[in-house]
Design a protein around this motif. Structure first.
Motif, PDB file in Angstrom:
ATOM      1  N   THR A 121      -0.873   4.664  -8.361  1.00 25.48           N
ATOM      2  CA  THR A 121      -0.063   3.572  -7.812  1.00 25.48           C
ATOM      3  C   THR A 121      -0.512   2.251  -8.414  1.00 25.48           C
ATOM      4  O   THR A 121      -1.664   2.111  -8.843  1.00 25.48           O
ATOM      5  CB  THR A 121      -0.171   3.505  -6.272  1.00 25.48           C
ATOM      6  OG1 THR A 121       0.704   2.479  -5.791  1.00 25.48           O
ATOM      7  CG2 THR A 121      -1.595   3.174  -5.836  1.00 25.48           C
ATOM      8  N   TRP A 129      -5.665   7.124  -8.241  1.00 28.43           N
ATOM      9  CA  TRP A 129      -5.809   5.973  -9.138  1.00 28.43           C
ATOM     10  C   TRP A 129      -5.027   4.796  -8.549  1.00 28.43           C
ATOM     11  O   TRP A 129      -3.794   4.809  -8.522  1.00 28.43           O
ATOM     12  CB  TRP A 129      -5.243   6.293 -10.523  1.00 28.43           C
ATOM     13  CG  TRP A 129      -6.088   7.247 -11.328  1.00 28.43           C
ATOM     14  CD1 TRP A 129      -7.182   7.934 -10.919  1.00 28.43           C
ATOM     15  CD2 TRP A 129      -5.876   7.611 -12.698  1.00 28.43           C
ATOM     16  NE1 TRP A 129      -7.683   8.712 -11.923  1.00 28.43           N
ATOM     17  CE2 TRP A 129      -6.896   8.527 -13.044  1.00 28.43           C
ATOM     18  CE3 TRP A 129      -4.929   7.268 -13.656  1.00 28.43           C
ATOM     19  CZ2 TRP A 129      -6.980   9.097 -14.312  1.00 28.43           C
ATOM     20  CZ3 TRP A 129      -5.020   7.832 -14.917  1.00 28.43           C
ATOM     21  CH2 TRP A 129      -6.039   8.738 -15.241  1.00 28.43           C
ATOM     22  N   ASP A 130      -5.751   3.795  -8.083  1.00 25.33           N
ATOM     23  CA  ASP A 130      -5.087   2.591  -7.602  1.00 25.33           C
ATOM     24  C   ASP A 130      -5.145   1.515  -8.679  1.00 25.33           C
ATOM     25  O   ASP A 130      -5.495   1.794  -9.838  1.00 25.33           O
ATOM     26  CB  ASP A 130      -5.732   2.100  -6.304  1.00 25.33           C
ATOM     27  CG  ASP A 130      -7.230   1.839  -6.465  1.00 25.33           C
ATOM     28  OD1 ASP A 130      -7.730   1.883  -7.611  1.00 25.33           O
ATOM     29  OD2 ASP A 130      -7.903   1.595  -5.442  1.00 25.33           O
ATOM     30  N   ARG A 131      -4.796   0.305  -8.322  1.00 22.63           N
ATOM     31  CA  ARG A 131      -4.770  -0.785  -9.307  1.00 22.63           C
ATOM     32  C   ARG A 131      -6.141  -0.994  -9.941  1.00 22.63           C
ATOM     33  O   ARG A 131      -6.225  -1.180 -11.161  1.00 22.63           O
ATOM     34  CB  ARG A 131      -4.290  -2.069  -8.642  1.00 22.63           C
ATOM     35  CG  ARG A 131      -4.431  -3.300  -9.527  1.00 22.63           C
ATOM     36  CD  ARG A 131      -3.813  -4.521  -8.909  1.00 22.63           C
ATOM     37  NE  ARG A 131      -4.107  -5.717  -9.699  1.00 22.63           N
ATOM     38  CZ  ARG A 131      -3.503  -6.883  -9.543  1.00 22.63           C
ATOM     39  NH1 ARG A 131      -2.562  -7.020  -8.622  1.00 22.63           N
ATOM     40  NH2 ARG A 131      -3.819  -7.911 -10.298  1.00 22.63           N
ATOM     41  N   GLU A 132      -7.197  -0.943  -9.140  1.00 20.17           N
ATOM     42  CA  GLU A 132      -8.538  -1.154  -9.688  1.00 20.17           C
ATOM     43  C   GLU A 132      -8.914  -0.060 -10.676  1.00 20.17           C
ATOM     44  O   GLU A 132      -9.533  -0.325 -11.706  1.00 20.17           O
ATOM     45  CB  GLU A 132      -9.563  -1.218  -8.551  1.00 20.17           C
ATOM     46  CG  GLU A 132      -9.448  -2.474  -7.686  1.00 20.17           C
ATOM     47  CD  GLU A 132     -10.557  -2.546  -6.659  1.00 20.17           C
ATOM     48  OE1 GLU A 132     -11.409  -1.625  -6.644  1.00 20.17           O
ATOM     49  OE2 GLU A 132     -10.564  -3.511  -5.870  1.00 20.17           O
ATOM     50  N   THR A 133      -8.541   1.182 -10.355  1.00 23.83           N
ATOM     51  CA  THR A 133      -8.823   2.283 -11.277  1.00 23.83           C
ATOM     52  C   THR A 133      -8.043   2.119 -12.570  1.00 23.83           C
ATOM     53  O   THR A 133      -8.594   2.330 -13.667  1.00 23.83           O
ATOM     54  CB  THR A 133      -8.462   3.627 -10.621  1.00 23.83           C
ATOM     55  OG1 THR A 133      -9.135   3.749  -9.383  1.00 23.83           O
ATOM     56  CG2 THR A 133      -8.844   4.795 -11.528  1.00 23.83           C
ATOM     57  N   THR A 168      -0.665  -0.414  -6.691  1.00 22.19           N
ATOM     58  CA  THR A 168      -1.211  -1.240  -5.610  1.00 22.19           C
ATOM     59  C   THR A 168      -2.515  -0.613  -5.086  1.00 22.19           C
ATOM     60  O   THR A 168      -3.536  -0.710  -5.738  1.00 22.19           O
ATOM     61  CB  THR A 168      -0.183  -1.399  -4.480  1.00 22.19           C
ATOM     62  OG1 THR A 168       0.259  -0.089  -4.044  1.00 22.19           O
ATOM     63  CG2 THR A 168       1.018  -2.193  -4.957  1.00 22.19           C
ATOM     64  N   ALA A 169      -2.468  -0.001  -3.891  1.00 25.62           N
ATOM     65  CA  ALA A 169      -3.692   0.532  -3.305  1.00 25.62           C
ATOM     66  C   ALA A 169      -3.370   1.702  -2.391  1.00 25.62           C
ATOM     67  O   ALA A 169      -2.216   1.933  -2.006  1.00 25.62           O
ATOM     68  CB  ALA A 169      -4.424  -0.562  -2.524  1.00 25.62           C
ATOM     69  N   THR A 183       0.835  -1.205   0.000  1.00 24.00           N
ATOM     70  CA  THR A 183       0.000   0.000   0.000  1.00 24.00           C
ATOM     71  C   THR A 183       0.869   1.254   0.000  1.00 24.00           C
ATOM     72  O   THR A 183       1.869   1.340   0.720  1.00 24.00           O
ATOM     73  CB  THR A 183      -0.909   0.008   1.248  1.00 24.00           C
ATOM     74  OG1 THR A 183      -1.709  -1.178   1.243  1.00 24.00           O
ATOM     75  CG2 THR A 183      -1.815   1.219   1.250  1.00 24.00           C
ATOM     76  N   SER A 242      -4.479   3.434   1.361  1.00 20.79           N
ATOM     77  CA  SER A 242      -5.092   3.042   2.628  1.00 20.79           C
ATOM     78  C   SER A 242      -6.327   3.898   2.890  1.00 20.79           C
ATOM     79  O   SER A 242      -6.492   4.993   2.325  1.00 20.79           O
ATOM     80  CB  SER A 242      -4.090   3.205   3.769  1.00 20.79           C
ATOM     81  OG  SER A 242      -3.774   4.580   3.954  1.00 20.79           O
ATOM     82  N   ASN A 243      -7.205   3.431   3.763  1.00 17.71           N
ATOM     83  CA  ASN A 243      -8.391   4.204   4.126  1.00 17.71           C
ATOM     84  C   ASN A 243      -8.021   5.538   4.775  1.00 17.71           C
ATOM     85  O   ASN A 243      -8.654   6.572   4.481  1.00 17.71           O
ATOM     86  CB  ASN A 243      -9.281   3.384   5.050  1.00 17.71           C
ATOM     87  CG  ASN A 243      -9.979   2.256   4.313  1.00 17.71           C
ATOM     88  OD1 ASN A 243     -10.230   2.352   3.120  1.00 17.71           O
ATOM     89  ND2 ASN A 243     -10.309   1.183   5.034  1.00 17.71           N
ATOM     90  N   ARG A 302      -7.264   8.014   2.004  1.00 15.77           N
ATOM     91  CA  ARG A 302      -8.467   8.494   1.309  1.00 15.77           C
ATOM     92  C   ARG A 302      -9.244   9.470   2.199  1.00 15.77           C
ATOM     93  O   ARG A 302      -9.778  10.477   1.696  1.00 15.77           O
ATOM     94  CB  ARG A 302      -9.340   7.304   0.906  1.00 15.77           C
ATOM     95  CG  ARG A 302      -8.708   6.407  -0.150  1.00 15.77           C
ATOM     96  CD  ARG A 302      -9.644   5.281  -0.587  1.00 15.77           C
ATOM     97  NE  ARG A 302      -9.027   4.415  -1.572  1.00 15.77           N
ATOM     98  CZ  ARG A 302      -8.970   4.656  -2.877  1.00 15.77           C
ATOM     99  NH1 ARG A 302      -9.521   5.774  -3.350  1.00 15.77           N
ATOM    100  NH2 ARG A 302      -8.396   3.807  -3.703  1.00 15.77           N
TER     101      ARG A 302
END
Length: 447
Positions: free
Chosen positions: A113, A140-144, A115-116, A87, A118-119, A122
């Motif tokens: 990134t 923008w994380d991995r999912e984005t 990866t991700a 993270t 953290s809460n 955000r």
């Protein structure tokens, strides 16, 4: 919801997100931002792609958005890439946001990134954003990244071609051809052919595939038009010839070689003639071309864009029919063509059993022996000459020309099928003979 939101354009396991760091991550984001519509991109990587020295930003781009009064307003984006194993640290985000405050006219700050986040990170960005209207901070994380890449498979094709699903690959073929007149490699075409039963191939995709086949080699190995249903073939004719003016203008403006495109249009006509009444097909194509791109075209314009296609079809059929003809000698590039090669190329272009490489031809000489008969069955003499060679194709006589093509192609296709069947019988015979003669000496006792 558009189809782009529900189609699995990419296979996430095919993208090495864990290894997407440093220059690799920056390159991925660079092409992604360009595909999203970013302009004036600047890759600020200190010369080697290892990270930026000025303000910490890796990429700088401008997006143009429409204002309420219809004007296009520029928005400046800064994108900072942070490749990690785990993270991304909150401190890195805080530092990037703090640095961005020193720059005026910055609309968006994007922190990327592999990866991700953290809460707590955000939550901090949300709190900060309430007190600062600009810049807009995007994480923008991995999912984005995965979601954005799925909407822009051209980027995946460029960097991670193995991660494209067949659906995504098909979209790439269509976009590259119709938007840029670019082609994909043979490996991509074979992947799509292997998955054709599960793909929804529309008329624009099918024509793009046909053009790609001719650009790479020929249509013999993967006959996209010949394997289509009657409904799909009609759809193909209507949509492709409706766009003939568009594709003609685009090839001229881009300075692109028209050979594969003319071959594709010619091939569509040839396949359609096998299933349609020639006069009806001719009338349909003329009517569609007249209304190309919702514009009522003059006869002269239709002639200018359609005649090159008809001439291409005429040249191909002349090569086919003169291959074993005693009346006509067709000399191409200063040498006589081998009859077997020409007939095989024609036949295998309509049946997917093997592949023969196409050749480029630059010049031709026609010699007619007036005393010899016509193999196809035309009643010819010294005054009545071969219609295939002496009827010049144009929109004025397109119906007559299509009837000639129908008759010649039907005869030659039947001839090729007979030869193919005989070759198959002989092949089976020799295969059995080889098995027999290769049997051990005590074969009688074993039997």
């Amino acid at each position: 919801m558009s189809s782009i939101d529900i189609q699995p354009w990419i296979l996430p396991t095919g993208i090495p997100f864990a290894d997407l760091k440093g220059k690799d991550l920056e390159e991925c984001v660079y092409w992604l931002v360009e595909a999203m519509g970013g302009r004036d991109l600047e890759w600020r990587t200190g010369g080697s792609g290892g990270g930026a020295a000025d303000g910490g930003r890796d990429l700088e781009a401008t997006f143009y958005v429409s204002s309420p009064d219809g004007e296009m307003e520029p928005q400046r984006w800064w994108i900072e890439c942070k490749g990690r194993k785990g993270t991304l640290e909150k401190e890195e985000v805080v530092r990037a946001v703090t640095n961005a405050l020193a720059y005026e006219n910055l609309s968006n700050l994007v922190i990327v990134t592999n990866t991700a986040f953290s809460n707590p990170t955000r939550d901090w960005v949300k709190t900060w954003q309430k007190n600062h209207s600009h810049p807009r901070v995007r994480l923008w994380d991995r999912e984005t990244l995965e979601r954005q890449l799925s909407q822009h498979p051209s980027v995946v094709m460029r960097l991670f071609s193995e991660a494209l699903s067949p659906e995504g690959l098909l979209r790439i073929v269509q976009e590259r051809f119709w938007n840029k007149l670019e082609y994909v490699p043979l490996r991509a075409l074979q992947t799509l052919w292997d998955n054709r039963e599960t793909l929804e191939i529309g008329p624009l995709e099918r024509f793009a595939l046909i053009a790609n086949e001719f650009a790479n080699s020929s249509i013999a190995e993967r006959p996209w038009a010949a394997c289509s249903s009657n409904h799909d073939l009609l759809d193909l004719i209507c949509n492709t010839f409706y766009n003939l003016l568009y594709i003609n203008n685009k090839t001229i403006s881009a300075g692109v070689f028209r050979g594969p495109i003319l071959a594709a249009f010619s091939h569509v006509i040839l396949v359609a003639i096998q299933k349609c009444e020639p006069s009806s097909l001719a009338d349909l194509i003329i009517e569609i071309c007249r209304r190309s791109n919702d514009i009522e075209l003059s006869d002269q314009t239709v002639k200018n864009i359609l005649n090159p296609v008809l001439e291409r079809l005429s040249d191909e059929m002349r090569q086919i029919c003169s291959a074993d003809c005693k009346r006509i000698v067709f000399i191409v590039d200063g040498s006589l063509e081998d009859m077997d090669d020409i007939i095989d190329r024609y036949w295998r272009g309509l049946n997917p059993e093997s592949f023969i490489e196409e050749k480029e031809y630059k010049s031709a000489i026609t010699i007619e022996s007036l005393s010899q008969p016509c193999n196809v069955g035309y009643e010819l003499n010294e005054e009545i000459k071969c219609p295939l060679f002496f009827v010049y194709p144009s929109i004025e006589n397109i119906s007559e020309f299509f009837h000639i093509i129908k008759r010649v192609s039907a005869f030659r296709l039947s001839q090729a099928k007979t030869r193919h069947a005989e070759e198959k019988i002989w092949s089976q015979f020799f295969e059995k003979s080889n098995k027999f003669f290769n049997m051990p000496r005590n074969w009688k006792r074993r039997l």
